[in-house]
Scaffold this active site. Structure first.
Site, PDB file in Angstrom:
ATOM      1  N   SER A  48       0.810  -1.149   0.206  1.00 34.31           N
ATOM      2  CA  SER A  48       0.176  -0.017  -0.049  1.00 34.31           C
ATOM      3  C   SER A  48       1.061   1.250  -0.177  1.00 34.31           C
ATOM      4  CB  SER A  48      -0.962  -0.142   1.144  1.00 34.31           C
ATOM      5  OG  SER A  48      -1.837   0.893   1.183  1.00 34.31           O
ATOM      6  N   CYS A  49       0.451   2.256  -0.704  1.00 36.91           N
ATOM      7  CA  CYS A  49       1.361   3.243  -1.068  1.00 36.91           C
ATOM      8  C   CYS A  49       0.822   4.666  -1.079  1.00 36.91           C
ATOM      9  CB  CYS A  49       2.052   3.092  -2.593  1.00 36.91           C
ATOM     10  SG  CYS A  49       2.454   1.319  -2.782  1.00 36.91           S
ATOM     11  N   GLY A  50       1.653   5.867  -1.223  1.00 36.54           N
ATOM     12  CA  GLY A  50       1.174   7.090  -1.496  1.00 36.54           C
ATOM     13  C   GLY A  50       1.362   7.576  -3.056  1.00 36.54           C
TER      14      GLY A  50
END
Length: 480
Positions: free
Chosen positions: A19-21
């Site tokens: 999960s990332c930005g």
């Protein structure tokens, strides 16, 4: 650790998730400036907390920026080398991560140049990408590839820029796909380390095993005033239960993604299963040179990027392709427009949804957009300013706009798409975009002609009478 470990015990890298930005900034009218690049890097620095670091605080999960080709910057380099670049759009830039091993690197370069000539394009020259390594951790430097750019001029066999883009992918695939086999044949395992973050006449990717605030300081190009773009798509990787590497940093060639594609194994299997039924008037015999479309050993986002790339090659528009890959919830929605429902139902027979919680930002250099999965399980906030700037990111406040300068701010909703067309110079809203695509073809008529529903077939009611008695059991007949 700079790559996936081998399967062992109960561990298998195929079960990894992340999960990332993600975020982007764009000038709606397509005006290129160095300010856009700076704002994109500012977004990246402000979503730093969405990334992760290891025990070594200088080793992150990777970050990068996807932008339009900065023509003034590259033209300045070409003049200093005594080279001449064709007009913008008539040349392409291959960003290459090459192995540190000299023999392997020379072999790859010769292979690449061979396929450039074979496909009728012209090699202009190679450029060493200038970097500043201050502040990078030991593990990052030890695994750092040799970073070079290859400049290629459009050949006479390409009628337009789209045809040129198709040839570039054919060259890339033919160079990369056989390398695992060639590595074994020549006893050079380093050949497998070739990776091309981007290869396009429209866009270029600067990324690496870097912290969010290191992308701009590592790549000298990004600090040059001649580095201009109308878009900047950035990504900060968070993968505490995966393993960082230079190639897995995002953005990929078309997309940046926050979330997980939970159906990726099935999606890839179906892509491979369709190989012998797939054809394209645009690609012709070149289609057979592209396999495998989705190479093994990639992340879920890289696989999605490959699938989107294939659809664009086949002539689908950017929005059309993403509606096929990540459809909104349509099957049981009583309020959905019938034409749009027919669009999704028709395409469901062509492509399975790439399902999972996902916020995806994507661009081909002419348009930039973002979409959410049908459940909207990943955040995406956007705002529009008086001076035609659009900013979208995993959260609000990533760029310091004055409240009086903001004309609109909202969140991306489940299954919805926000698209900025730089050539038209406007935002195309979700309803307009999807209505236009849904009404472009008579999908409902095509469904009526192609689908056979059991309840409409007359023989169903009397079929039971036709079942003959037999001494064998039902199980035996099923096994037979």
């Amino acid at each position: 650790m700079t790559g996936y470990p081998a399967p062992q015990g109960l561990y298998d890298s195929r079960n990894e998730h992340d999960s990332c930005g993600v975020g982007f900034v764009a000038h709606i009218k397509g005006e290129k400036s160095h300010a856009i690049v700076g704002q994109a890097l500012e977004i990246l620095a402000n979503i730093d907390h969405r990334g992760a670091v290891g025990a070594d605080p200088l080793l992150g999960d990777g970050a990068g920026i996807l932008m339009q080709i900065p023509d003034p910057l590259y033209r300045k380099w070409a003049e200093s080398e005594g080279l001449t670049l064709p007009p913008p759009g008539d040349y392409a830039v291959a960003m290459c991560f090459l192995p540190q091993h000299d023999e392997a690197r020379d072999f790859i370069v010769s292979q690449f140049e061979k396929f450039i000539a074979k496909e009728g394009q012209r090699l202009i020259g190679w450029r060493d990408v200038p970097t500043t390594e201050d502040g990078l951790g030991k593990a990052v430097l030890d695994s750092m590839p040799v970073i070079r750019q290859c400049f290629i001029a459009k050949g006479e066999n390409c009628a337009d820029q789209d045809a040129f883009e198709r040839k570039l992918i054919v060259i890339r695939k033919q160079t990369q796909n056989p390398l695992a086999e060639l590595a074994e044949k020549h006893g050079l395992p380093q050949l497998k380390k070739l990776y091309m973050p981007s290869f396009s006449s429209r866009t270029v990717v600067y990324k690496g095993l870097l912290l969010a605030n290191q992308v701009g300081s590592f790549y000298d190009d990004l600090r040059d005033p001649d580095c201009v773009s109308a878009i900047g798509l950035v990504h900060q990787r968070f993968s505490t239960n995966t393993f960082p590497s230079w190639r897995l940093a995002q953005p990929f060639r078309l997309i940046a993604h926050n979330g997980e594609i939970n159906t990726v194994r099935g999606n890839v299997n179906w892509m491979n299963a369709r190989r012998r039924t797939m054809e394209s008037d645009l690609l012709g015999a070149d289609l057979d040179k592209l396999w495998p479309i989705v190479p093994h050993g990639q992340s879920d986002t890289a696989c999605l990027d490959n699938a989107l790339e294939l659809l664009l090659l086949g002539g689908y528009s950017l929005a059309h392709a993403m509606m096929m890959l990540i459809p909104e919830a349509w099957a049981r929605d009583p309020l959905i427009d019938p034409a749009r429902k027919a669009f999704y139902e028709y395409h469901a027979a062509l492509m399975e949804p790439w399902d999972g919680p996902a916020a995806v930002a994507f661009t081909d250099g002419r348009q930039i957009a973002a979409t959410l999965d049908r459940n909207g399980l990943r955040p995406a906030r956007f705002c529009v300013t008086k001076d035609d700037i659009v900013c979208l990111a995993s959260e609000s406040g990533v760029l310091p706009f004055k409240e009086e300068d903001i004309t609109r701010k909202w969140r991306l909703q489940p299954g919805r798409m926000l698209l900025i067309d730089l050539e038209q110079g406007r935002i195309i809203e979700d309803e307009e975009l999807k209505a236009e695509l849904a009404n472009a073809e008579p999908y409902s008529e095509w469904l009526d002609k192609a689908q056979y529903k059991l309840k409409d077939l007359e023989w169903i009611e009397t079929a039971g009478d036709a079942v003959r008695e037999t001494e064998s059991s039902l199980l035996q007949r099923q096994q037979a």
